[in-house]
Scaffold this active site. Structure first.
Site, short mmCIF file in Angstrom:
data_model
loop_
_atom_site.label_atom_id
_atom_site.label_comp_id
_atom_site.label_asym_id
_atom_site.label_seq_id
_atom_site.Cartn_x
_atom_site.Cartn_y
_atom_site.Cartn_z
N SER A 42 46.96 41.90 38.51
CA SER A 42 46.91 43.09 37.66
C SER A 42 45.64 43.85 38.01
O SER A 42 44.66 43.86 37.28
CB SER A 42 46.92 42.69 36.18
OG SER A 42 45.79 41.93 35.86
N HIS A 155 51.18 37.71 34.95
CA HIS A 155 50.85 36.36 35.42
C HIS A 155 51.93 35.33 35.10
O HIS A 155 51.76 34.14 35.40
CB HIS A 155 49.53 35.88 34.81
CG HIS A 155 48.34 36.66 35.27
ND1 HIS A 155 47.09 36.55 34.72
CD2 HIS A 155 48.22 37.59 36.26
CE1 HIS A 155 46.25 37.35 35.34
NE2 HIS A 155 46.90 38.00 36.27
N GLN A 163 48.71 39.66 28.59
CA GLN A 163 48.54 38.83 29.79
C GLN A 163 47.87 37.47 29.51
O GLN A 163 48.25 36.46 30.07
CB GLN A 163 47.72 39.61 30.81
CG GLN A 163 47.49 38.91 32.12
CD GLN A 163 46.72 39.80 33.09
OE1 GLN A 163 47.29 40.71 33.70
NE2 GLN A 163 45.43 39.57 33.22
N GLU A 164 46.83 37.47 28.65
CA GLU A 164 46.06 36.24 28.48
C GLU A 164 45.71 35.97 27.02
O GLU A 164 45.22 36.86 26.32
CB GLU A 164 44.75 36.32 29.28
CG GLU A 164 44.99 36.59 30.75
CD GLU A 164 43.69 36.81 31.53
OE1 GLU A 164 42.61 36.46 31.02
OE2 GLU A 164 43.79 37.33 32.65
N GLU A 205 47.23 31.31 35.93
CA GLU A 205 45.89 30.85 35.55
C GLU A 205 45.94 29.53 34.79
O GLU A 205 44.99 29.15 34.11
CB GLU A 205 45.17 31.95 34.76
CG GLU A 205 44.99 33.20 35.62
CD GLU A 205 44.12 34.27 34.99
OE1 GLU A 205 43.80 34.17 33.79
OE2 GLU A 205 43.77 35.23 35.71
N ASP A 241 43.31 39.11 26.71
CA ASP A 241 43.26 40.12 27.76
C ASP A 241 44.62 40.80 27.77
O ASP A 241 45.62 40.22 28.20
CB ASP A 241 42.95 39.50 29.14
CG ASP A 241 42.90 40.58 30.23
OD1 ASP A 241 43.03 41.77 29.89
OD2 ASP A 241 42.73 40.22 31.41
N GLU A 284 40.14 42.35 25.79
CA GLU A 284 39.86 42.95 27.11
C GLU A 284 40.94 43.95 27.47
O GLU A 284 42.13 43.71 27.21
CB GLU A 284 39.84 41.79 28.13
CG GLU A 284 39.60 42.19 29.57
CD GLU A 284 39.62 40.94 30.47
OE1 GLU A 284 39.27 39.83 29.99
OE2 GLU A 284 40.00 41.07 31.64
N ASP A 311 37.66 45.55 31.97
CA ASP A 311 37.94 44.91 33.27
C ASP A 311 38.42 46.00 34.23
O ASP A 311 37.63 46.56 35.00
CB ASP A 311 38.97 43.79 33.07
CG ASP A 311 39.51 43.22 34.37
OD1 ASP A 311 38.92 43.48 35.42
OD2 ASP A 311 40.53 42.49 34.34
N LYS A 336 33.94 40.78 38.36
CA LYS A 336 34.74 40.15 39.42
C LYS A 336 34.20 40.64 40.76
O LYS A 336 34.28 41.83 41.06
CB LYS A 336 36.21 40.58 39.29
CG LYS A 336 36.93 40.05 38.05
CD LYS A 336 38.23 40.79 37.88
CE LYS A 336 39.19 40.11 36.94
NZ LYS A 336 40.35 40.99 36.61
N HIS A 364 37.07 34.77 37.22
CA HIS A 364 37.93 34.46 38.37
C HIS A 364 38.96 35.57 38.54
O HIS A 364 38.99 36.52 37.75
CB HIS A 364 38.65 33.13 38.12
CG HIS A 364 39.59 33.18 36.94
ND1 HIS A 364 40.63 32.30 36.75
CD2 HIS A 364 39.67 34.05 35.88
CE1 HIS A 364 41.28 32.60 35.65
NE2 HIS A 364 40.73 33.65 35.11
N ARG A 365 39.84 35.46 39.55
CA ARG A 365 41.02 36.30 39.66
C ARG A 365 42.25 35.43 39.46
O ARG A 365 42.17 34.21 39.52
CB ARG A 365 41.12 36.98 41.05
CG ARG A 365 40.00 37.90 41.43
CD ARG A 365 39.74 39.04 40.47
NE ARG A 365 40.85 39.88 40.11
CZ ARG A 365 40.95 41.18 40.37
NH1 ARG A 365 39.99 41.79 41.05
NH2 ARG A 365 41.96 41.90 39.92
N SER A 366 43.40 36.06 39.27
CA SER A 366 44.61 35.24 39.10
C SER A 366 45.00 34.52 40.39
O SER A 366 45.60 33.46 40.37
CB SER A 366 45.76 36.10 38.57
OG SER A 366 45.92 37.25 39.35
N LYS A 387 35.25 33.31 32.49
CA LYS A 387 36.71 33.17 32.41
C LYS A 387 37.17 32.45 33.67
O LYS A 387 36.98 32.96 34.77
CB LYS A 387 37.35 34.57 32.44
CG LYS A 387 37.69 35.17 31.12
CD LYS A 387 38.26 36.59 31.29
CE LYS A 387 39.67 36.61 31.88
NZ LYS A 387 40.28 37.97 31.79
#
Ligand code: PGA
Ligand code: ZN
Length: 410
Positions: A42, A155, A163-164, A205, A241, A284, A311, A336, A364-366, A387
């Site tokens: 994303s 994700h 997403q999270e 993730e 997020d 986020e 982000d 990031k 991190h990234r996915s 994260k």
């Protein structure tokens, strides 16, 4: 003084099975640095450019042989014999060598791989841990983990639009005990999902990815897990997020999985209601990267109560953060490395954030790897949060394990 002896790049594989760039640097005194760059799904439109081959006969066009070649053929010959302790000079050199606004010529993946391997080789040459090399004697504070235990959005292949869903054990003292809480709550959530016939695989993730009736069911399930695991919401908060840039469409937001169309104002109202009802401490990308007016309203309404994290909004870029400071939007920034492409620029944005009272959340990234650079980075700058996904999948746990070891060392 120690000079670069060799720079070599490789095409390796990330946690989604996609190719990614790795770089190895050695010095004349025998120091070594090795890095593997991550990759987002994303991604924000203002991110630095990830160079992919677009050769559809390999990895569906996702190969990175050009980026690897750019390191081996263009960057490496220019940096041989360079002093390994000149991070800023080398990062500036890479930025200029690329010459574009978003590193599209050499590729941010190529540039970052060199920048990070360079820092690791320098730490190794001084025979000190990376967090100490980057942060000096002040590198003593561990970040609180934000563990993404339920995945949706881009994700996961379920029907959850956010997403999270993260748990944040901010009220627990040590990093080791925070991890223990996260692992126990994650395990209990798995059990609850199983009992309810909702068990699923995990998302990119490491969080569970069940199909649910909506976002609120996810929140209810997580809170049930927090209490059943023996914790409470005074010590363990929830962070979301939303990654709403993925939803932005003609000035409105289309939540694709449930096919709901919402305005900026309606989303803000939804967030206010969720914050009333649940122990949410952070949201986020609640709104899209270009919705400045919406962000202003959101910040007015919730900015004093919870962390509002940019982000896709800030993309680890001082220019974007400067805009945010000027417009008085958000109060935290997600960091990031590959959104901007060099270590020095990343350190700059974190310094600016600190100066203007924005919280740094290292992320991190996915798409990830076993590289643990971000764990050391978070400690180096005393970031309040990190994260790195669920306590599941080695690409996620590697960072948490590195932090567990750093806590012992400190
Ligand atoms: P991404 O997701 O790496 O796919 O961008 C992580 C995030 O949005 O925080
Ligand atoms: Zn995000």
């Amino acid at each position: 003084m120690d000079k670069i002896k060799e720079i070599r790049a490789y095409e390796l594989i990330d946690s989604r099975g996609n190719p990614t760039v790795a770089c190895f640097i050695s010095t004349e005194k025998g120091a070594k640095g090795f890095s593997i760059v991550p990759s987002g799904a994303s991604t924000g439109v203002y991110e630095a450019h990830e160079l992919r081959d677009k050769d559809n006969t390999r990895f569906f066009g996702k190969g990175v042989t050009k980026a690897v070649e750019n390191i081996n053929e263009i960057i490496a010959p220019n940096l041989l014999k360079e002093n390994i302790f000149s991070q800023r000079k080398v990062d500036d050199f890479l930025i200029n060598l690329d010459g574009s606004e978003n590193k599209k010529c050499l590729g941010a993946n190529a540039v970052l791989a060199v920048s990070l391997a360079f820092a690791k080789a320098a730490a190794s040459s001084q025979k000190i841990p990376l967090y100490k090399y980057l942060g000096g004697e002040n590198a003593k504070k561990l970040p609180v983990p934000m563990m993404n235990i339920l995945n949706g959005g881009a994700h996961a292949s379920n029907n959850v639009d956010i997403q999270e869903f993260m748990i944040v054990p901010f009220g627990i003292k040590t990093f080791a005990e925070q991890m223990r809480a996260g692992c126990e709550i994650y395990a209990v959530l798995g059990k609850i999902l199983k009992e309810k016939g909702l068990i699923s695989g995990v998302g990119d993730e490491g969080g569970y990815a069940p199909s649910l009736s909506g976002d609120e069911e996810a929140l209810e399930l997580i809170i049930e897990a927090v209490f059943k695991a023996g914790y409470n919401t005074d010590a363990v908060g929830i962070a979301l997020d939303v990654a709403s840039s993925e939803w932005a469409q003609n000035g409105a937001y289309l939540l694709p999985k449930r096919n709901l169309l919402k305005t900026s104002d309606e989303l803000i109202e939804d967030y206010e209601n969720l914050c009333e009802k649940y122990p949410i401490i952070s949201i986020e990308d609640g709104l899209g990267e270009d919705d400045t007016e919406g962000w202003k309203k959101l910040t007015e309404r919730l900015g004093k109560k919870i962390n509002l994290v940019g982000d896709d909004l800030f993309v680890t870029n001082t220019k974007r953060l400067k805009m945010g400071i000027k417009e008085n939007i958000a109060n935290s920034i997600l960091v990031k490395l590959n959104q901007i492409g060099t270590l020095s620029e990343t350190l700059d944005v974190m310094e600016m954030a600190k100066k203007y009272g924005y919280k740094n959340i290292v992320s991190h990234r996915s798409g990830e790897s076993e590289d643990t650079f971000i764990a050391d980075l978070a400690v180096a700058v005393n970031a309040p949060f990190i994260k790195s996904g669920a306590p599941c999948r080695s690409d996620r746990v590697a960072k948490y394990n590195r932090l567990l070891l750093i806590e012992k060392e400190i």
